[in-house]
Design an enzyme around this catalytic site. Structure first.
Site, PDB file in Angstrom:
ATOM      1  N   LYS A   1     -46.009  39.276  31.882  1.00  0.00           N
ATOM      2  CA  LYS A   1     -45.729  38.328  32.966  1.00  0.00           C
ATOM      3  C   LYS A   1     -44.985  38.963  34.127  1.00  0.00           C
ATOM      4  CE  LYS A   1     -44.130  34.583  30.401  1.00  0.00           C
ATOM      5  NZ  LYS A   1     -42.943  35.154  29.816  1.00  0.00           N
TER       6      LYS A   1
ATOM      7  N   LYS B   1     -49.095  46.707  27.298  1.00  0.00           N
ATOM      8  CA  LYS B   1     -49.481  45.297  27.195  1.00  0.00           C
ATOM      9  C   LYS B   1     -49.424  44.577  28.547  1.00  0.00           C
ATOM     10  CE  LYS B   1     -45.299  42.707  26.398  1.00  0.00           C
ATOM     11  NZ  LYS B   1     -44.922  41.355  26.105  1.00  0.00           N
TER      12      LYS B   1
ATOM     13  N   LYS C   1     -37.315  47.731  27.897  1.00  0.00           N
ATOM     14  CA  LYS C   1     -36.694  47.001  29.007  1.00  0.00           C
ATOM     15  C   LYS C   1     -35.520  47.775  29.591  1.00  0.00           C
ATOM     16  CE  LYS C   1     -38.870  42.812  28.701  1.00  0.00           C
ATOM     17  NZ  LYS C   1     -39.014  41.414  29.021  1.00  0.00           N
TER      18      LYS C   1
HETATM   19  P1  ATP Z   1     -41.963  39.533  30.174  1.00  0.00           P
HETATM   20  O1  ATP Z   1     -42.925  40.272  31.059  1.00  0.00           O
HETATM   21  O2  ATP Z   1     -40.950  38.724  30.932  1.00  0.00           O
HETATM   22  O3  ATP Z   1     -41.364  40.393  29.115  1.00  0.00           O
HETATM   23  P2  ATP Z   1     -44.106  38.625  28.526  1.00  0.00           P
HETATM   24  O4  ATP Z   1     -45.336  38.436  29.307  1.00  0.00           O
HETATM   25  O5  ATP Z   1     -44.004  39.843  27.696  1.00  0.00           O
HETATM   26  O6  ATP Z   1     -42.830  38.448  29.435  1.00  0.00           O
HETATM   27  P3  ATP Z   1     -42.893  36.690  26.718  1.00  0.00           P
HETATM   28  O7  ATP Z   1     -42.324  35.472  27.334  1.00  0.00           O
HETATM   29  O8  ATP Z   1     -41.945  37.756  26.334  1.00  0.00           O
HETATM   30  O9  ATP Z   1     -44.027  37.329  27.646  1.00  0.00           O
HETATM   31  O10 ATP Z   1     -43.774  36.296  25.477  1.00  0.00           O
HETATM   32  C1  ATP Z   1     -44.345  35.037  25.254  1.00  0.00           C
HETATM   33  C2  ATP Z   1     -45.345  35.123  24.124  1.00  0.00           C
HETATM   34  O11 ATP Z   1     -46.538  35.793  24.567  1.00  0.00           O
HETATM   35  C3  ATP Z   1     -44.866  35.903  22.909  1.00  0.00           C
HETATM   36  O12 ATP Z   1     -45.314  35.255  21.742  1.00  0.00           O
HETATM   37  C4  ATP Z   1     -45.527  37.235  23.052  1.00  0.00           C
HETATM   38  O13 ATP Z   1     -45.713  37.871  21.818  1.00  0.00           O
HETATM   39  C5  ATP Z   1     -46.854  36.849  23.680  1.00  0.00           C
HETATM   40  N1  ATP Z   1     -47.411  37.937  24.470  1.00  0.00           N
HETATM   41  C6  ATP Z   1     -46.811  38.530  25.538  1.00  0.00           C
HETATM   42  N2  ATP Z   1     -47.611  39.473  26.059  1.00  0.00           N
HETATM   43  C7  ATP Z   1     -48.733  39.480  25.304  1.00  0.00           C
HETATM   44  C8  ATP Z   1     -49.941  40.239  25.341  1.00  0.00           C
HETATM   45  N3  ATP Z   1     -50.137  41.157  26.260  1.00  0.00           N
HETATM   46  N4  ATP Z   1     -50.909  39.993  24.424  1.00  0.00           N
HETATM   47  C9  ATP Z   1     -50.707  39.037  23.486  1.00  0.00           C
HETATM   48  N5  ATP Z   1     -49.595  38.289  23.386  1.00  0.00           N
HETATM   49  C10 ATP Z   1     -48.614  38.496  24.277  1.00  0.00           C
END
Ligand code: ATP
Ligand code: LTN
Length: 336
Positions: free
Chosen positions: A202, A199, A117
């Site tokens: 969001k 990965k 980040k």
């Molecule tokens: P951001 O993009 O704002 O970092 P994010 O999509 O990574 O958000 P988080 O809110 O940080 O999502 O995570 C919410 C949950 O979803 C956590 O338990 C995280 O481990 C899971 N998660 C996030 N991305 C993935 C992915 N690509 N595959 C599986 N699990 C995921």
């Protein structure tokens, strides 16, 4: 007399940083839904974590409410679980401060999410982004959670949470339950559709990388058709085939079939046919969720009641733990 065995407690949270992606759903939310019948669960909208990167205030407010609706739409039952906004429970910030004083910079320096980040937001590497894992530890430890269902990317944050809890317990005697991560077997790491070496996220700016749970069927089919694959023509799970492997993981997670079963099903067919089948399976899984969200959007009072009650219930539990920790470190009790 207490005859019933106490149920184990589950805690998890998600940042309101955008619409829930297929990665969030398969890696985390879907497991929450499965666990809610057998555990005491709390699910939190981590809006305090969300401001570690710059957010537009009006958008953050909307996304927080939307996230809560999406929690309900995927099947989390507000009667069975405590669902709330992190910022409604001040104990998170208070415990986080205490735990900051029991966390080493050396430990935080190793966090890969911070490094990722910080690289992505080089103009805003703030102290909150750095101590993000400490706030997350406070979230979990406040509720004495036994298990924390998350995706693979959060494993390191769970490790540091355990280390902080153990350090505190060793210094002051049993204060916090030391939690375990709960990481599902399928879907724990869904990759970006067009860049399958990282990965699905969001907050990704390239919307073709992510499928959100509110995407329309045509959009979903389109994004999957455009997903990066390779120049072979064989549907097989292998490290040198990250795009196809990712689609196989998605297919397996949404249909409940194993990877081996899916490979067999698509033996000898081209990527086009395979992608259509993956797309249709994803659409079938997400369509009911989309309908449920649009129903909930019409029901303001219902949602408000859940938000109010969630905060009250969460605060009751959190305040007990916070008082315990304050006492242990030597803060005098309040005179009432
Ligand atoms: P951001 O993009 O704002 O970092 P994010 O999509 O990574 O958000 P988080 O809110 O940080 O999502 O995570 C919410 C949950 O979803 C956590 O338990 C995280 O481990 C899971 N998660 C996030 N991305 C993935 C992915 N690509 N595959 C599986 N699990 C995921
Ligand atoms: N950092 C988490 C979100 C989160 C969380 C938590 C997850 C904040 N607090 C407590 C589990 C338990 C993430 O998924 N990025």
């Amino acid at each position: 007399m207490e005859t019933q065995e106490k149920r184990k407690r589950i805690y998890s949270a998600m940042q309101p940083s955008g619409l829930i992606t297929l990665g969030n759903y398969l890696g985390a939310l879907n497991n929450w839904v499965k666990l809610q019948d057998d555990y005491d669960c709390l699910f939190c909208v981590a809006n305090m974590h969300a401001i570690t990167v710059r957010q537009d205030p009006a958008k953050l407010r909307k996304q927080s409410r939307d996230l809560l609706m999406q929690f309900l739409a995927v099947g989390l039952d507000p009667q069975k679980n405590i669902i709330y906004y992190q910022s409604h429970v001040p104990q998170h910030a208070e415990l986080s401060w205490i735990l900051n004083c029991y966390t080493y910079m050396g430990e935080l320096n190793r966090m890969t999410q911070f490094k990722d980040k910080a690289a992505k937001h080089a103009d805003n590497i703030n102290a909150g982004l750095y101590t993000y894992p400490v706030l997350m530890a406070a979230d979990i430890l406040l509720y004495q959670a036994d298990l924390v269902p998350v995706g693979e990317d959060q494993r390191q944050h769970l490790e540091i949470t355990r280390d902080i809890a153990e350090r505190f317990n060793n210094l002051y005697g049993e204060t916090f339950v030391v939690p375990d991560a709960y990481i599902g077997k399928v879907g724990a790491r869904i990759m970006a559709l067009q860049e399958p070496d990282r990965k699905m996220s969001k907050s990704d700016e390239n919307k073709n990388n992510t499928i959100t749970i509110l995407d329309e069927p045509a959009q979903i089919m389109n994004k999957i058709k455009r997903a990066m694959t390779d120049s072979e023509n064989e549907v097989r799970f292998a490290p040198e085939k990250p795009g196809i492997s990712n689609l196989l993981s998605i297919y397996s997670a949404v249909t409940g079939k194993t990877i081996a079963e899916a490979e067999k099903e698509f033996a000898g067919v081209g990527y086009g046919t395979f992608k259509t089948a993956v797309g249709e399976a994803v659409v079938a899984r997400l369509e009911p969720i989309r309908t449920k969200v649009s129903d909930l959007e019409k029901n303001k009072d219902y949602l408000d009641a859940i938000i109010k009650e969630g905060a009250q219930k969460a605060e009751r539990i959190a305040s007990r733990t916070l008082e315990k920790a304050q006492k242990k470190v030597g803060f005098p009790p309040k005179i009432r």
